[in-house]
Design a protein around this motif. Structure first.
Motif, PDB file in Angstrom:
ATOM      1  N   LYS A   1       0.849  -1.188   0.000  1.00  0.00           N
ATOM      2  CA  LYS A   1       0.000   0.000   0.000  1.00  0.00           C
ATOM      3  C   LYS A   1       0.881   1.232   0.000  1.00  0.00           C
ATOM      4  O   LYS A   1       1.955   1.245   0.596  1.00  0.00           O
ATOM      5  CB  LYS A   1      -0.904   0.003   1.233  1.00  0.00           C
ATOM      6  N   ALA A   2       0.402   2.275  -0.660  1.00  0.00           N
ATOM      7  CA  ALA A   2       1.166   3.515  -0.733  1.00  0.00           C
ATOM      8  C   ALA A   2       1.320   4.126   0.658  1.00  0.00           C
ATOM      9  O   ALA A   2       0.462   3.964   1.530  1.00  0.00           O
ATOM     10  CB  ALA A   2       0.473   4.505  -1.662  1.00  0.00           C
ATOM     11  N   VAL A   3       2.444   4.788   0.854  1.00  0.00           N
ATOM     12  CA  VAL A   3       2.708   5.531   2.091  1.00  0.00           C
ATOM     13  C   VAL A   3       3.020   6.966   1.702  1.00  0.00           C
ATOM     14  O   VAL A   3       4.054   7.245   1.087  1.00  0.00           O
ATOM     15  CB  VAL A   3       3.880   4.926   2.883  1.00  0.00           C
ATOM     16  N   ARG A   4       2.120   7.852   1.992  1.00  0.00           N
ATOM     17  CA  ARG A   4       2.261   9.276   1.666  1.00  0.00           C
ATOM     18  C   ARG A   4       2.638   9.461   0.185  1.00  0.00           C
ATOM     19  O   ARG A   4       1.833   9.167  -0.687  1.00  0.00           O
ATOM     20  CB  ARG A   4       3.265   9.947   2.617  1.00  0.00           C
ATOM     21  N   THR A   5       3.890   9.867  -0.128  1.00  0.00           N
ATOM     22  CA  THR A   5       4.250  10.211  -1.517  1.00  0.00           C
ATOM     23  C   THR A   5       4.767   9.025  -2.317  1.00  0.00           C
ATOM     24  O   THR A   5       5.141   9.189  -3.481  1.00  0.00           O
ATOM     25  CB  THR A   5       5.334  11.302  -1.520  1.00  0.00           C
ATOM     26  N   ILE A   6       4.839   7.835  -1.713  1.00  0.00           N
ATOM     27  CA  ILE A   6       5.476   6.682  -2.374  1.00  0.00           C
ATOM     28  C   ILE A   6       4.480   5.566  -2.637  1.00  0.00           C
ATOM     29  O   ILE A   6       3.683   5.201  -1.757  1.00  0.00           O
ATOM     30  CB  ILE A   6       6.630   6.127  -1.507  1.00  0.00           C
ATOM     31  N   ASN A   7       4.518   5.026  -3.853  1.00  0.00           N
ATOM     32  CA  ASN A   7       3.807   3.789  -4.171  1.00  0.00           C
ATOM     33  C   ASN A   7       4.721   2.918  -5.017  1.00  0.00           C
ATOM     34  O   ASN A   7       5.857   3.292  -5.296  1.00  0.00           O
ATOM     35  CB  ASN A   7       2.485   4.075  -4.890  1.00  0.00           C
ATOM     36  N   GLU A   8       4.253   1.744  -5.419  1.00  0.00           N
ATOM     37  CA  GLU A   8       5.128   0.792  -6.123  1.00  0.00           C
ATOM     38  C   GLU A   8       5.675   1.344  -7.430  1.00  0.00           C
ATOM     39  O   GLU A   8       6.738   0.929  -7.893  1.00  0.00           O
ATOM     40  CB  GLU A   8       4.379  -0.523  -6.389  1.00  0.00           C
ATOM     41  N   LYS A   9       4.971   2.298  -8.046  1.00  0.00           N
ATOM     42  CA  LYS A   9       5.398   2.821  -9.342  1.00  0.00           C
ATOM     43  C   LYS A   9       6.248   4.091  -9.228  1.00  0.00           C
ATOM     44  O   LYS A   9       6.628   4.679 -10.247  1.00  0.00           O
ATOM     45  CB  LYS A   9       4.184   3.085 -10.227  1.00  0.00           C
ATOM     46  N   SER A  10       6.559   4.485  -8.015  1.00  0.00           N
ATOM     47  CA  SER A  10       7.412   5.661  -7.825  1.00  0.00           C
ATOM     48  C   SER A  10       8.815   5.359  -8.345  1.00  0.00           C
ATOM     49  O   SER A  10       9.405   4.321  -8.023  1.00  0.00           O
ATOM     50  CB  SER A  10       7.492   6.035  -6.345  1.00  0.00           C
ATOM     51  N   VAL A  11       9.371   6.266  -9.165  1.00  0.00           N
ATOM     52  CA  VAL A  11      10.715   6.080  -9.735  1.00  0.00           C
ATOM     53  C   VAL A  11      11.756   6.499  -8.706  1.00  0.00           C
ATOM     54  O   VAL A  11      11.694   7.601  -8.147  1.00  0.00           O
ATOM     55  CB  VAL A  11      10.885   6.903 -11.030  1.00  0.00           C
ATOM     56  N   LEU A  12      12.728   5.583  -8.456  1.00  0.00           N
ATOM     57  CA  LEU A  12      13.810   5.884  -7.509  1.00  0.00           C
ATOM     58  C   LEU A  12      15.060   6.377  -8.226  1.00  0.00           C
ATOM     59  O   LEU A  12      15.724   7.307  -7.774  1.00  0.00           O
ATOM     60  CB  LEU A  12      14.140   4.638  -6.683  1.00  0.00           C
ATOM     61  N   PHE A  13      15.396   5.734  -9.329  1.00  0.00           N
ATOM     62  CA  PHE A  13      16.534   6.155 -10.158  1.00  0.00           C
ATOM     63  C   PHE A  13      16.388   5.466 -11.505  1.00  0.00           C
ATOM     64  O   PHE A  13      15.520   4.601 -11.697  1.00  0.00           O
ATOM     65  CB  PHE A  13      17.882   5.836  -9.505  1.00  0.00           C
ATOM     66  N   SER A  14      17.246   5.828 -12.437  1.00  0.00           N
ATOM     67  CA  SER A  14      17.153   5.234 -13.780  1.00  0.00           C
ATOM     68  C   SER A  14      18.533   5.084 -14.384  1.00  0.00           C
ATOM     69  O   SER A  14      19.499   5.745 -13.982  1.00  0.00           O
ATOM     70  CB  SER A  14      16.278   6.101 -14.690  1.00  0.00           C
ATOM     71  N   PHE A  15      18.621   4.159 -15.355  1.00  0.00           N
ATOM     72  CA  PHE A  15      19.804   3.998 -16.207  1.00  0.00           C
ATOM     73  C   PHE A  15      19.323   4.241 -17.631  1.00  0.00           C
ATOM     74  O   PHE A  15      18.721   3.353 -18.241  1.00  0.00           O
ATOM     75  CB  PHE A  15      20.396   2.594 -16.071  1.00  0.00           C
ATOM     76  N   GLY A  16      19.557   5.436 -18.131  1.00  0.00           N
ATOM     77  CA  GLY A  16      19.035   5.770 -19.445  1.00  0.00           C
ATOM     78  C   GLY A  16      17.530   5.617 -19.452  1.00  0.00           C
ATOM     79  O   GLY A  16      16.827   6.179 -18.602  1.00  0.00           O
ATOM     80  N   PRO A  17      16.998   4.797 -20.362  1.00  0.00           N
ATOM     81  CA  PRO A  17      15.543   4.653 -20.457  1.00  0.00           C
ATOM     82  C   PRO A  17      14.950   3.706 -19.410  1.00  0.00           C
ATOM     83  O   PRO A  17      13.737   3.635 -19.263  1.00  0.00           O
ATOM     84  CB  PRO A  17      15.352   4.072 -21.859  1.00  0.00           C
ATOM     85  N   LYS A  18      15.796   2.951 -18.698  1.00  0.00           N
ATOM     86  CA  LYS A  18      15.288   1.951 -17.744  1.00  0.00           C
ATOM     87  C   LYS A  18      15.090   2.586 -16.368  1.00  0.00           C
ATOM     88  O   LYS A  18      16.049   3.028 -15.731  1.00  0.00           O
ATOM     89  CB  LYS A  18      16.236   0.762 -17.620  1.00  0.00           C
ATOM     90  N   ALA A  19      13.850   2.611 -15.913  1.00  0.00           N
ATOM     91  CA  ALA A  19      13.527   3.185 -14.607  1.00  0.00           C
ATOM     92  C   ALA A  19      13.436   2.088 -13.555  1.00  0.00           C
ATOM     93  O   ALA A  19      12.887   1.010 -13.800  1.00  0.00           O
ATOM     94  CB  ALA A  19      12.210   3.947 -14.686  1.00  0.00           C
ATOM     95  N   ILE A  20      14.009   2.348 -12.384  1.00  0.00           N
ATOM     96  CA  ILE A  20      13.922   1.425 -11.249  1.00  0.00           C
ATOM     97  C   ILE A  20      12.886   1.989 -10.284  1.00  0.00           C
ATOM     98  O   ILE A  20      13.006   3.130  -9.824  1.00  0.00           O
ATOM     99  CB  ILE A  20      15.284   1.274 -10.545  1.00  0.00           C
ATOM    100  N   LEU A  21      11.881   1.182  -9.979  1.00  0.00           N
ATOM    101  CA  LEU A  21      10.723   1.645  -9.217  1.00  0.00           C
ATOM    102  C   LEU A  21      10.781   1.197  -7.757  1.00  0.00           C
ATOM    103  O   LEU A  21      11.529   0.273  -7.395  1.00  0.00           O
ATOM    104  CB  LEU A  21       9.440   1.116  -9.865  1.00  0.00           C
ATOM    105  N   ALA A  22       9.960   1.844  -6.950  1.00  0.00           N
ATOM    106  CA  ALA A  22       9.881   1.483  -5.533  1.00  0.00           C
ATOM    107  C   ALA A  22       9.442   0.029  -5.368  1.00  0.00           C
ATOM    108  O   ALA A  22       9.865  -0.654  -4.429  1.00  0.00           O
ATOM    109  CB  ALA A  22       8.919   2.417  -4.811  1.00  0.00           C
ATOM    110  N   GLY A  23       8.610  -0.465  -6.274  1.00  0.00           N
ATOM    111  CA  GLY A  23       8.197  -1.872  -6.228  1.00  0.00           C
ATOM    112  C   GLY A  23       9.369  -2.812  -6.432  1.00  0.00           C
ATOM    113  O   GLY A  23       9.443  -3.885  -5.814  1.00  0.00           O
ATOM    114  N   ASP A  24      10.313  -2.426  -7.305  1.00  0.00           N
ATOM    115  CA  ASP A  24      11.523  -3.233  -7.524  1.00  0.00           C
ATOM    116  C   ASP A  24      12.368  -3.264  -6.251  1.00  0.00           C
ATOM    117  O   ASP A  24      12.899  -4.303  -5.854  1.00  0.00           O
ATOM    118  CB  ASP A  24      12.344  -2.654  -8.679  1.00  0.00           C
ATOM    119  N   TRP A  25      12.522  -2.106  -5.635  1.00  0.00           N
ATOM    120  CA  TRP A  25      13.269  -2.000  -4.383  1.00  0.00           C
ATOM    121  C   TRP A  25      12.638  -2.865  -3.301  1.00  0.00           C
ATOM    122  O   TRP A  25      13.341  -3.563  -2.559  1.00  0.00           O
ATOM    123  CB  TRP A  25      13.316  -0.526  -3.964  1.00  0.00           C
TER     124      TRP A  25
END
Length: 641
Positions: free
Chosen positions: A390-414
């Motif tokens: 479940k989302a917590v304030r400003t963060i949900n599973e689709k929130s982007v944490l960082f990226s490598f070029g076009p590949k985004a790493i999401l909070a769900g991945d973390w």
């Protein structure tokens, strides 16, 4: 200025020629650079390189045509092809990443360090997890000041160290060499001059002051066998005395001639080595108890035996099996390969890989996203034990944490990463979220780098393409030629009928070929076979794997015999020894065919298949050249060299 312009113009001209196609086939082309690279991977031992290049041209044209046919047939999407390519890709990626992490330099460093042993001591003030760093820092500084004021290292180690073992040994770690200690300690040890000590240093365990007490020529490694008469870790004096008496008794039996190995089985308490006659794995200094090593390295000649000596485990008697000096030359390929294997499994390579990845982040176009870190870690705590989040304030599973070029790493991945860390103990366990996030960036950077290595390494890209093409060639050849020929019985028989003259027996014989593991057995079997031809299978089978025998019709020139005259039915030929494995062969000639004779289709089948495959390949190539018209650029061919 004019000279620079001329050089530039010449360079551009050379590049343009190298980029020109040597030949085209259909809509595809092969550049001069690609062609020469392919040729150089298959060198020909000839002084006339230019002639060899031109002769290779036809072979390479055929290769490219076949590979293109494989692509057009969709073989590159075949699951077996994809699986084999992925395996190869992983293997080569490891080599490339190790190379970028300076594996060769680490091996060179390990070799240099292997050339001396260091007698090391330390003062150690432990910093427990979440412990008081300030108190430990103050204590190590006090110890350092005491040393500077002239207090002996042994006294300081005993007074200021927090570890009971260090206090008891007065800081003495004994002699160490490369790979004895964790890499962070080894780096410190090998940068201290003899009879000097370091300033206080922080390691993963706490604070240290290291001292290089002395250096010596390396002692190398030892292989020993042992008899252990054990006593309990906290054994009484009576138990220790009883163990000593038994050990002395065993030593006296050895001195009187009783076999060491027999006594191992009868009395040794070391269960790990009893089944191997007491043999321990090869070891160097810093592997075992210092007293144990001192006794082992004091032995100089194979079969030398120590008198009984005590360690905390009990009384030992050692027998030297082998003393191996450390190689002193980098040209010793076996030793260098052993060093490389150790480096590859050691923490130093992992550390170098981490440093390499940290440097590569900009190349990978790493970009941290803007997010609330406190919210992310609250989101992690709230959801890490659950399969859904479940989302917590400003963060949900689709929130982007960082990226490598076009590949985004999401909070769900973390979140998946943290769950995996918590479910199974591993190198990331026990770390706080900020530290774990740094590791996660490296982990994902490593995955992204591996997945896209073709973009960052020209050599990797070439090797993968070469393997893929070679595998596709094998696949399409099997489909269009090899299996096709084997399965086309009608075509094989037609080809045989049209070319019977090619398939004739030269002078030949029905023969039994017998191969024995030794000359003695061969002589024995030959005597039993003499005049007993009907029972040859029973006689040879009785020897199991020591004798193999087979019968058939063979051309006389194919028989393994030293003398090719006086062939007669019933002859047992002279034995012929095989120097490579010590086996001996002879033949029992059943019937002789002195004249050339027509082979049947079944007799000739193997040769017919080989020839028919060649016919199918030529037909197929003719079809391919119609499908992909070939045009050779003779102007470029003339420049090949």
């Amino acid at each position: 200025m004019k000279k620079s312009a001329l050089v530039l113009a010449c360079s551009l001209a050379v590049a343009a020629v190298n980029a020109q196609p040597v030949f085209t086939f259909g809509k595809n082309s092969v550049s001069k650079t690609e062609f020469i690279r392919a040729f150089d991977k298959n060198p020909v031992n000839t002084p006339d390189r230019q002639k060899a290049l031109k002769e290779y041209l036809d072979l390479y044209i055929n290769f490219r045509l076949k590979v293109q046919a494989a692509y057009d047939a969709g073989l590159d999407k075949d699951q077996t092809q994809l699986y084999e390519l992925q395996n190869f890709r992983r293997q080569i990626a490891e080599n490339i990443l190790n190379e970028k992490a300076n594996l060769k330099e680490l091996v060179k460093e390990a070799f240099i360090r292997s050339q001396k042993d260091i007698h090391l001591a330390h003062v150690f003030v432990e910093v427990p997890a979440k412990g008081d760093t300030a108190a430990a820092y103050k204590k190590i500084q006090e110890a350092y000041k005491a040393l500077q004021q002239g207090k002996s290292f042994e006294a300081v180690a005993a007074e200021y160290s927090s570890d009971p073992g260090t206090i008891q040994s007065k800081g003495d770690l004994g002699f160490i060499t490369v790979f004895t200690l964790p890499y962070e300690f080894e780096n410190i040890a090998y940068n201290i001059k003899p009879n000097t000590y370091s300033a206080p240093v922080r390691t993963s365990l706490g604070y240290h002051i290291f001292k290089n007490k002395a250096e010596r020529t390396p002692l190398g490694t030892r292989r020993v066998a042992q008899i252990l008469i054990a006593f309990p870790p906290n054994g009484s004096e009576a138990e220790k005395t009883a163990a000593k008496r038994k050990a002395d008794s065993v030593y006296n039996l050895i001195a009187k001639g009783q076999k060491f190995e027999d006594l191992v089985a009868q009395v040794s308490n070391d269960m790990s080595s009893n089944y191997s006659a007491g043999q321990l794995p090869e070891f160097g200094i810093g592997t075992y108890n210092p007293v144990f090593e001192q006794q082992a390295f004091a032995l100089t000649n194979p079969n030398d035996i120590t008198q009984p000596f005590a360690t905390t485990y009990g009384y030992h008697i050692l027998k030297l099996l082998e003393a191996k000096p450390i190689a002193s030359d980098t040209k010793d390929d076996i030793f260098m390969a052993q060093l490389q294997e150790k480096v590859s499994k050691d923490g130093r390579l992992l550390q170098a890989r981490k440093q390499m990845l940290d440097k590569q982040l900009s190349i990978l176009k790493y970009k941290p996203a803007a997010y609330n870190q406190a919210d992310l870690f609250a989101f992690t705590d709230s959801n890490v034990q659950k399969t859904t989040s479940k989302a917590v304030r400003t963060i949900n599973e689709k929130s982007v944490l960082f990226s490598f070029g076009p590949k985004a790493i999401l909070a769900g991945d973390w979140l998946k990463f943290v769950r995996a860390v918590n479910s199974t103990p591993n190198e990331f366990s026990g770390k706080d979220y900020p530290t774990l996030m740094k590791d996660y960036v490296r982990v994902t950077a490593d995955e992204f780098y591996r997945d896209n290595l073709e973009k960052y390494s020209v050599e990797f890209d070439r090797q993968v393409k070469e393997f893929k093409d070679a595998n596709l060639l094998f696949g399409i050849m099997d489909k269009q030629v090899w299996s096709k020929a084997n399965e086309d019985t009608s075509g094989l028989k037609t080809y045989f009928s049209q070319n019977k003259a090619k398939y004739k027996w030269a002078p030949s014989a029905d023969a039994i070929i017998v191969t024995c593991t030794s000359a003695t057995i061969a002589e024995e079997v030959a005597q039993k076979l003499q005049g007993n031809l009907a029972n040859w299978r029973t006689i040879t089978d009785a020897y199991g794997t020591q004798v193999t025998a087979d019968s058939g019709r063979y051309e006389l020139s194919q028989l393994p015999i030293p003398d090719r005259t006086n062939f007669t039915a019933g002859l047992i030929t002279a034995p012929l020894s095989n120097q490579s494995d010590g086996s001996t062969s002879f033949n029992l000639l059943v019937k002789i065919y002195r004249d050339a004779d027509q082979r049947s289709f079944e007799d000739a089948r193997g040769m017919v298949i080989s020839d028919y495959q060649q016919v199918l390949e030529e037909r197929w190539l003719a079809e391919l050249k119609k499908k992909y018209p070939v045009k050779v650029n003779q102007a470029v061919v003339k420049t090949l060299k």
